[in-house]
Motif scaffolding. Structure first.
Motif, PDB file in Angstrom:
ATOM      1  N   PRO A  22       6.911  13.390 -24.616  1.00 49.54           N
ATOM      2  CA  PRO A  22       7.834  12.353 -24.148  1.00 49.54           C
ATOM      3  C   PRO A  22       8.413  12.599 -22.753  1.00 49.54           C
ATOM      4  CG  PRO A  22       8.298  12.886 -26.431  1.00 49.54           C
ATOM      5  CD  PRO A  22       7.286  13.893 -25.945  1.00 49.54           C
ATOM      6  N   ARG A  23       8.442  13.830 -22.322  1.00 51.89           N
ATOM      7  CA  ARG A  23       9.018  14.137 -20.996  1.00 51.89           C
ATOM      8  C   ARG A  23       8.001  14.070 -19.854  1.00 51.89           C
ATOM      9  NH1 ARG A  23      14.111  17.621 -22.008  1.00 51.89           N
ATOM     10  NH2 ARG A  23      14.203  17.459 -24.254  1.00 51.89           N
ATOM     11  N   ASP A  24       6.723  13.940 -20.189  1.00 48.90           N
ATOM     12  CA  ASP A  24       5.693  13.905 -19.145  1.00 48.90           C
ATOM     13  C   ASP A  24       5.766  12.596 -18.357  1.00 48.90           C
ATOM     14  OD1 ASP A  24       4.594  16.437 -19.620  1.00 48.90           O
ATOM     15  OD2 ASP A  24       3.291  15.661 -21.206  1.00 48.90           O
ATOM     16  N   ASN A  25       5.352  12.689 -17.097  1.00 49.80           N
ATOM     17  CA  ASN A  25       5.465  11.519 -16.234  1.00 49.80           C
ATOM     18  C   ASN A  25       4.242  10.596 -16.339  1.00 49.80           C
ATOM     19  OD1 ASN A  25       3.451  12.561 -14.457  1.00 49.80           O
ATOM     20  ND2 ASN A  25       4.993  13.662 -13.280  1.00 49.80           N
ATOM     21  N   LEU A  26       4.388   9.436 -15.745  1.00 50.92           N
ATOM     22  CA  LEU A  26       3.354   8.409 -15.790  1.00 50.92           C
ATOM     23  C   LEU A  26       2.055   8.893 -15.151  1.00 50.92           C
ATOM     24  CD1 LEU A  26       2.711   5.511 -16.598  1.00 50.92           C
ATOM     25  CD2 LEU A  26       3.608   4.769 -14.390  1.00 50.92           C
ATOM     26  N   LEU A  70       5.061   2.183  -6.224  1.00 49.09           N
ATOM     27  CA  LEU A  70       4.193   2.912  -7.142  1.00 49.09           C
ATOM     28  C   LEU A  70       4.478   4.417  -7.165  1.00 49.09           C
ATOM     29  CD1 LEU A  70       2.013   2.576  -9.233  1.00 49.09           C
ATOM     30  CD2 LEU A  70       0.310   2.764  -7.427  1.00 49.09           C
ATOM     31  N   PRO A  71       4.679   5.081  -6.016  1.00 46.31           N
ATOM     32  CA  PRO A  71       4.979   6.525  -6.079  1.00 46.31           C
ATOM     33  C   PRO A  71       6.216   6.841  -6.935  1.00 46.31           C
ATOM     34  CG  PRO A  71       4.383   5.935  -3.844  1.00 46.31           C
ATOM     35  CD  PRO A  71       4.514   4.643  -4.614  1.00 46.31           C
ATOM     36  N   ALA A  72       7.223   5.969  -6.902  1.00 44.47           N
ATOM     37  CA  ALA A  72       8.422   6.193  -7.719  1.00 44.47           C
ATOM     38  C   ALA A  72       8.096   6.046  -9.200  1.00 44.47           C
ATOM     39  CB  ALA A  72       9.521   5.217  -7.319  1.00 44.47           C
ATOM     40  N   LEU A  73       7.239   5.104  -9.533  1.00 41.00           N
ATOM     41  CA  LEU A  73       6.856   4.902 -10.930  1.00 41.00           C
ATOM     42  C   LEU A  73       6.082   6.103 -11.471  1.00 41.00           C
ATOM     43  CD1 LEU A  73       5.694   1.177 -10.926  1.00 41.00           C
ATOM     44  CD2 LEU A  73       7.831   2.115 -11.838  1.00 41.00           C
ATOM     45  N   LEU A  74       5.219   6.671 -10.648  1.00 39.80           N
ATOM     46  CA  LEU A  74       4.350   7.756 -11.103  1.00 39.80           C
ATOM     47  C   LEU A  74       5.121   8.995 -11.544  1.00 39.80           C
ATOM     48  CD1 LEU A  74       1.370   7.494  -8.596  1.00 39.80           C
ATOM     49  CD2 LEU A  74       1.421   6.793 -10.998  1.00 39.80           C
ATOM     50  N   VAL A  75       6.302   9.205 -10.987  1.00 34.70           N
ATOM     51  CA  VAL A  75       7.085  10.381 -11.368  1.00 34.70           C
ATOM     52  C   VAL A  75       8.070  10.073 -12.492  1.00 34.70           C
ATOM     53  CG1 VAL A  75       6.816  11.520  -9.136  1.00 34.70           C
ATOM     54  CG2 VAL A  75       8.805  10.043  -9.541  1.00 34.70           C
ATOM     55  N   SER A  76       8.139   8.816 -12.922  1.00 37.27           N
ATOM     56  CA  SER A  76       9.000   8.432 -14.040  1.00 37.27           C
ATOM     57  C   SER A  76       8.381   8.878 -15.352  1.00 37.27           C
ATOM     58  CB  SER A  76       9.172   6.908 -14.073  1.00 37.27           C
ATOM     59  OG  SER A  76       9.737   6.430 -12.883  1.00 37.27           O
ATOM     60  N   GLU A  77       9.224   9.070 -16.369  1.00 35.11           N
ATOM     61  CA  GLU A  77       8.705   9.421 -17.693  1.00 35.11           C
ATOM     62  C   GLU A  77       7.851   8.276 -18.220  1.00 35.11           C
ATOM     63  OE1 GLU A  77      11.790  10.585 -20.417  1.00 35.11           O
ATOM     64  OE2 GLU A  77      12.142  12.469 -19.365  1.00 35.11           O
TER      65      GLU A  77
END
Length: 129
Positions: A22-26, A70-77
């Motif tokens: 659950p803590r891994d990013n997109l 997109l870069p911000a989304l990729l680091v989101s859970e």
């Protein structure tokens, strides 16, 4: 293929299914989905319990509705964009029952759990015809 066999006989084992915590990013979810060529990523606890799923459809909706770069989304859970209470079947369920559920809910990939609620694999609708 007999619809009278158990789901466990036709599922893709969890070792061959994209899966994250659950803590891994997109980005980790996308990398796993790309590497293993499946349109689903299982999100499970360290103990192997199903927390949710992330599908190709979730990713399409994300791109179309979220206005973040997109870069911000990729680091989101990844869990933030997935399904938190997905449909599933147990490994000792019959194939015919799984097919009925998949057809009714228009689901292509269905997590498979053992009797303790741990994810053991995924049932893919394309592999059932």
């Amino acid at each position: 293929m007999s619809n009278e066999m158990h789901v466990s006989k036709r599922m893709i084992p969890i070792a061959k299914v994209p899966n994250i915590t659950p803590r891994d990013n997109l980005k980790k979810a996308l990398d796993s989905m790309t590497k293993l060529s499946l349109g689903i990523c299982i999100i499970k606890t360290e103990e192997g319990k199903l927390e949710g799923i992330l599908t190709d459809g979730d990713l399409r909706r994300l791109i179309l509705t979220v206005q973040n770069p997109l870069p911000a989304l990729l680091v989101s859970e990844a869990m933030a964009f997935g399904t938190k209470n997905p449909k599933f079947v147990f490994s000792d369920s019959m194939i015919r029952d799984a097919i009925t559920l998949m057809d009714e809910k228009q689901i292509w990939d269905l997590p498979v759990l053992d009797s303790e609620g741990k994810v053991t694999g995924v049932l893919n609708r394309h592999n059932l015809d």
